[in-house]
Design a protein around this motif. Structure first.
Motif, PDB file in Angstrom:
ATOM      1  N   ALA A  45       0.840  -1.314   0.007  1.00 25.43           N
ATOM      2  CA  ALA A  45      -0.048  -0.257   0.096  1.00 25.43           C
ATOM      3  C   ALA A  45       1.044   1.122  -0.206  1.00 25.43           C
ATOM      4  O   ALA A  45       0.581   2.374  -0.758  1.00 25.43           O
ATOM      5  CB  ALA A  45      -0.986  -0.022   1.197  1.00 25.43           C
ATOM      6  N   SER A  46       1.887   1.047   0.870  1.00 24.05           N
ATOM      7  CA  SER A  46       2.662   2.474   0.799  1.00 24.05           C
ATOM      8  C   SER A  46       3.736   2.601  -0.469  1.00 24.05           C
ATOM      9  O   SER A  46       3.925   3.778  -1.020  1.00 24.05           O
ATOM     10  CB  SER A  46       3.503   2.213   1.992  1.00 24.05           C
ATOM     11  N   LEU A  47       3.751   1.536  -1.097  1.00 21.77           N
ATOM     12  CA  LEU A  47       4.660   1.789  -2.407  1.00 21.77           C
ATOM     13  C   LEU A  47       3.590   1.840  -3.497  1.00 21.77           C
ATOM     14  O   LEU A  47       4.057   2.598  -4.768  1.00 21.77           O
ATOM     15  CB  LEU A  47       5.469   0.434  -2.563  1.00 21.77           C
ATOM     16  N   GLU A  48       2.464   1.537  -3.459  1.00 19.47           N
ATOM     17  CA  GLU A  48       1.467   1.767  -4.494  1.00 19.47           C
ATOM     18  C   GLU A  48       1.040   3.272  -4.509  1.00 19.47           C
ATOM     19  O   GLU A  48       0.756   3.714  -5.996  1.00 19.47           O
ATOM     20  CB  GLU A  48       0.089   1.007  -4.290  1.00 19.47           C
ATOM     21  N   GLN A  49       1.149   3.868  -3.644  1.00 22.99           N
ATOM     22  CA  GLN A  49       0.757   5.347  -3.609  1.00 22.99           C
ATOM     23  C   GLN A  49       1.819   6.267  -4.635  1.00 22.99           C
ATOM     24  O   GLN A  49       1.496   7.294  -4.878  1.00 22.99           O
ATOM     25  CB  GLN A  49       0.497   6.002  -2.277  1.00 22.99           C
ATOM     26  N   HIS A  50       3.110   5.673  -4.779  1.00 22.85           N
ATOM     27  CA  HIS A  50       4.265   6.428  -5.541  1.00 22.85           C
ATOM     28  C   HIS A  50       4.127   5.975  -6.925  1.00 22.85           C
ATOM     29  O   HIS A  50       5.156   6.085  -7.590  1.00 22.85           O
ATOM     30  CB  HIS A  50       5.608   6.138  -4.827  1.00 22.85           C
ATOM     31  N   CYS A  51       3.397   4.886  -7.339  1.00 21.95           N
ATOM     32  CA  CYS A  51       3.558   4.142  -8.700  1.00 21.95           C
ATOM     33  C   CYS A  51       3.414   5.159 -10.013  1.00 21.95           C
ATOM     34  O   CYS A  51       3.944   4.665 -11.056  1.00 21.95           O
ATOM     35  CB  CYS A  51       2.675   2.914  -8.808  1.00 21.95           C
ATOM     36  N   ASP A  52       2.766   6.396  -9.743  1.00 20.07           N
ATOM     37  CA  ASP A  52       2.524   7.022 -10.802  1.00 20.07           C
ATOM     38  C   ASP A  52       2.974   8.484 -10.605  1.00 20.07           C
ATOM     39  O   ASP A  52       2.519   9.493 -11.227  1.00 20.07           O
ATOM     40  CB  ASP A  52       1.071   6.989 -11.300  1.00 20.07           C
ATOM     41  N   PHE A  53       4.067   8.743  -9.856  1.00 19.38           N
ATOM     42  CA  PHE A  53       4.435   9.996  -9.373  1.00 19.38           C
ATOM     43  C   PHE A  53       4.922  10.725 -10.789  1.00 19.38           C
ATOM     44  O   PHE A  53       5.020  12.017 -10.588  1.00 19.38           O
ATOM     45  CB  PHE A  53       5.451   9.845  -8.359  1.00 19.38           C
ATOM     46  N   VAL A  54       5.283  10.178 -11.770  1.00 22.61           N
ATOM     47  CA  VAL A  54       5.820  10.840 -12.857  1.00 22.61           C
ATOM     48  C   VAL A  54       4.608  11.570 -13.517  1.00 22.61           C
ATOM     49  O   VAL A  54       5.014  12.643 -14.145  1.00 22.61           O
ATOM     50  CB  VAL A  54       6.629   9.769 -13.888  1.00 22.61           C
TER      51      VAL A  54
END
Length: 69
Positions: A45-54
């Motif tokens: 969950a914590s890593l999924e929130q950064h999956c589309d940071f680009v």
């Protein structure tokens, strides 16, 4: 046999050999720890929130005022 092929003369190792061995073991250990941390289900969950940071434009808003007072 194969044991002769993988034999290491520990007494003949120079300081550079020991330094390379140490760096290799440390990097390998860090990679194993990182892989266990990344692929652990509880961190998904914590890593999924950064999956589309680009693709997010609001993350780059700090660049507009960077270096200006």
């Amino acid at each position: 046999m194969i044991s002769e092929y993988f034999h290491t003369d520990w007494a003949a190792m120079t300081a550079t050999d020991w330094w390379g061995l140490l760096i290799t073991v440390v990097i390998f250990s860090l990679m194993v720890c990182l892989y266990f941390w990344v692929f652990r289900p509880s961190t998904k969950a914590s890593l999924e929130q950064h999956c589309d940071f680009v693709l997010k434009e609001d993350l780059n808003s700090w660049e507009k005022h960077h270096g200006k007072s």
